[in-house]
Design a protein around this motif. Structure first.
Motif, PDB file in Angstrom:
ATOM      1  N   ALA A  94       0.874  -1.161   0.000  1.00 29.63           N
ATOM      2  CA  ALA A  94       0.000   0.000   0.000  1.00 29.63           C
ATOM      3  C   ALA A  94       0.922   1.224   0.000  1.00 29.63           C
ATOM      4  CB  ALA A  94      -0.921   0.020   1.211  1.00 29.63           C
ATOM      5  N   TRP A 119      -7.868  -2.955  -0.673  1.00 27.59           N
ATOM      6  CA  TRP A 119      -7.567  -1.648  -0.092  1.00 27.59           C
ATOM      7  C   TRP A 119      -6.804  -0.821  -1.131  1.00 27.59           C
ATOM      8  CZ3 TRP A 119      -5.457  -6.308   1.351  1.00 27.59           C
ATOM      9  CH2 TRP A 119      -4.112  -6.520   0.987  1.00 27.59           C
ATOM     10  N   ARG A 120      -6.731   0.465  -0.914  1.00 28.74           N
ATOM     11  CA  ARG A 120      -5.949   1.332  -1.794  1.00 28.74           C
ATOM     12  C   ARG A 120      -5.004   2.209  -0.966  1.00 28.74           C
ATOM     13  NH1 ARG A 120      -7.371  -2.068  -4.438  1.00 28.74           N
ATOM     14  NH2 ARG A 120      -8.465  -2.073  -6.436  1.00 28.74           N
ATOM     15  N   GLU A 124      -5.915   2.165   4.888  1.00 30.23           N
ATOM     16  CA  GLU A 124      -6.876   1.076   4.713  1.00 30.23           C
ATOM     17  C   GLU A 124      -6.210  -0.279   4.931  1.00 30.23           C
ATOM     18  OE1 GLU A 124      -8.303   1.854   0.806  1.00 30.23           O
ATOM     19  OE2 GLU A 124      -9.784   3.331   1.466  1.00 30.23           O
ATOM     20  N   LEU A 125      -4.954  -0.421   4.506  1.00 33.24           N
ATOM     21  CA  LEU A 125      -4.224  -1.658   4.781  1.00 33.24           C
ATOM     22  C   LEU A 125      -4.023  -1.835   6.288  1.00 33.24           C
ATOM     23  CD1 LEU A 125      -2.552  -4.169   4.111  1.00 33.24           C
ATOM     24  CD2 LEU A 125      -0.595  -2.659   3.696  1.00 33.24           C
ATOM     25  N   ARG A 128      -7.096  -3.116   7.821  1.00 31.31           N
ATOM     26  CA  ARG A 128      -7.298  -4.521   7.501  1.00 31.31           C
ATOM     27  C   ARG A 128      -6.454  -5.414   8.418  1.00 31.31           C
ATOM     28  NH1 ARG A 128      -8.798  -7.127   2.855  1.00 31.31           N
ATOM     29  NH2 ARG A 128     -10.222  -5.353   2.742  1.00 31.31           N
TER      30      ARG A 128
END
Length: 524
Positions: A94, A119-120, A124-125, A128
């Motif tokens: 990411a 994810w982007r 977001e990673l 997660r």
């Protein structure tokens, strides 16, 4: 009344002070008391004959590659590692774009992750990984860098760097020997480093060269590290690969420069790995002209006889000993398209396929196609003497430069080397107990408080009242029995207890499946 009490052990507190007898009492996720004669606890661990240390902190890990497929951190937590600093060498999964997300998902499958890379943004990673809902979370703490190569490939490096820092990234790492990182200019690195410095972050770098061009690469590193007065820096795995053309004394001069820059006020350290062996990316050997059109185009060209003939003379880069014909120093570690060859040396692969080593190399990358950047080697990189002098140096933290693995599933086949299962313990069993490269107190300091202080991990790395209760109990007799040069068929049994944020993760040698790890954010 304590929630947990470790009694009768010898405390190695991480500060560098000599070990001393004491009990360690915990309340919730903190250390409440450290002194002899403590009593009264819901849970008591008898550490008679054992060493009680802060949980180990790996300053240079790639466990962000494997964490989604190995949240229990089997191979590292069982060595007493409670925190890993990840996102190194410029390579993070990411930020991602719609274009490269599928390739990221394919690469992560080699590390045991079966999901999509949906994810982007970097944040977001992190969500997660660290969200404990739906089977998430981690056994160990993770402190994250964002990778410069990922930022370059995102199309908007500045915006994504700011977003990563907002999400808690310690700073930025670069990997300047491979991938698009080697196309980066110093000016580009300076612009991004200034952003990191203004936020009080860190710049860590796998520098551009560690052989004939070491001095110039070190110069560039310090130029970037001084981009902003607020920047701290880490010179990743500062070493010289054996028989690759480095001038005599090049490493010693680089270390002198490190010391000089610290004396001038730059907060900078280096790190070293425990073995003469290390991991590397196969594409690092390939010249720019082959990779310019991307992995799929490179794979197509690897089927062209003229291109392959040209490459035999133009791969004198990265692991330069390969260009000198020393393929016996290289083992194929990870190869998504040819997993049946993993764990074998290139002479063995050549014998099996009926080709010479160069043609085997081209064949493996061609078969990988768009996934060729996931092909990894294990190489016999350094002499034992060189490893020892770096391990003992006062400005070097002690890391492993691997990733958390396990003895079952996809990761088992791709980590056929003791580096992944005994690397941290190798410092204690080999460098401390057998070779006496450094003392126990020095080794624990270089693996705990020294790392926590430099990376800004407040309250970690020490056994002291008020510190976070990340703890590992080591059995010295078990360490003495441990053969850290052999690939194990079971996990080491010399770390019977491991606690992360006050929670037992390993109890009497049994992994409980506890996921008490947290995302750690640096800062001063």
């Amino acid at each position: 009344m304590f929630d947990l009490l470790i009694k009768n052990g010898t405390v190695v507190d991480g500060s560098g002070a000599e070990p001393y007898p004491a009990d360690v009492g915990l309340r919730a996720d903190k250390i409440a008391s450290v002194r002899p004669g403590l009593d009264g606890a819901a849970i008591t661990i008898d550490a008679t004959g054992m060493l009680v240390a802060p949980g180990l902190i790996d300053p240079h890990s790639h466990t962000d590659w494997s964490i989604l497929g190995n949240r229990d951190a089997q191979s590292t937590i069982r060595q007493g590692v409670t925190t890993e600093v990840v996102g190194n060498c410029g390579v993070t999964y990411a930020p991602l774009t719609d274009v490269n997300a599928e390739g990221a998902a394919t690469a992560l499958r080699a590390y045991g992750y079966e999901g999509e890379a949906d994810w982007r943004a970097f944040g977001e990673l992190l969500e997660r990984v660290h969200d404990r809902g739906q089977g998430g979370g981690t056994a160990q703490n993770l402190a994250w860098f964002v990778g410069h190569t990922a930022l370059r490939n995102s199309g908007d490096a500045t915006r994504h760097l700011e977003e990563a820092l907002d999400a808690g990234a310690l700073g930025m790492t670069s990997g300047l020997e491979y991938g698009s990182g080697r196309d980066a200019t110093t000016a580009e690195l300076l612009d991004l480093a200034r952003i990191v410095g203004r936020r009080g972050g860190m710049y860590a770098s796998h520098i551009r060269n560690r052989d004939a061009g070491l001095a110039a690469a070190v110069d560039e590193f310090f130029q970037v590290a001084r981009a902003d007065d607020g920047l701290r820096a880490q010179l990743s795995h500062l070493n010289v690969r054996h028989n690759t053309g480095a001038d005599p004394g090049a490493w010693e001069r680089a270390v002198e420069r490190l010391a000089t820059e610290r004396e001038r006020g730059l907060d900078v350290l280096a790190d070293m790995t425990p073995y003469p062996d290390g991991i590397g990316l196969a594409v690092g050997l390939l010249p720019d002209w082959l990779l310019a059109g991307g992995a799929e185009e490179a794979a197509r060209r690897l089927g062209d006889r003229e291109a392959m003939a040209r490459l035999r003379g133009e791969c004198d880069r990265y692991w330069r000993f390969v260009h000198r014909g020393e393929w016996d120093r290289v083992t194929l570690a990870t190869s998504p398209a040819t997993p049946e060859l993993e764990g074998k040396t290139f002479p063995d692969i050549a014998h099996e396929l009926g080709m010479d080593e160069w043609d085997c190399f081209f064949h493996i990358l061609r078969a990988a196609g768009p996934d060729m950047f996931a092909v990894q080697f294990i190489g016999r990189l350094f002499t034992g003497e060189h490893v020892a002098e770096a391990v003992a140096h006062p400005l070097f933290c002690l890391g492993v430069d691997g990733f958390s693995s396990r003895l079952d599933g996809p990761l088992a086949a791709r980590t056929q080397h003791p580096l992944f299962f005994s690397g941290h313990l190798h410092y204690l069993a080999h460098h401390v107990q057998r070779q006496r490269t450094l003392s126990l107190a020095e080794a624990i300091h270089k693996m705990t408080a020294m790392v926590a202080d430099h990376f800004g991990l407040a309250g970690r790395g020490r056994i002291a009242e008020g510190a976070w209760a990340d703890l590992a109990v080591f059995d010295p007799a078990g360490l003495a029995r441990l053969d850290t040069f052999q690939m194990p068929d079971r996990y080491p049994d010399c770390v019977p207890y491991v606690l992360v944020n006050g929670a037992l993760v390993v109890d009497s040698g049994m992994h409980l499946g506890t996921r008490a790890g947290r995302q750690l954010k640096g800062g001063r």
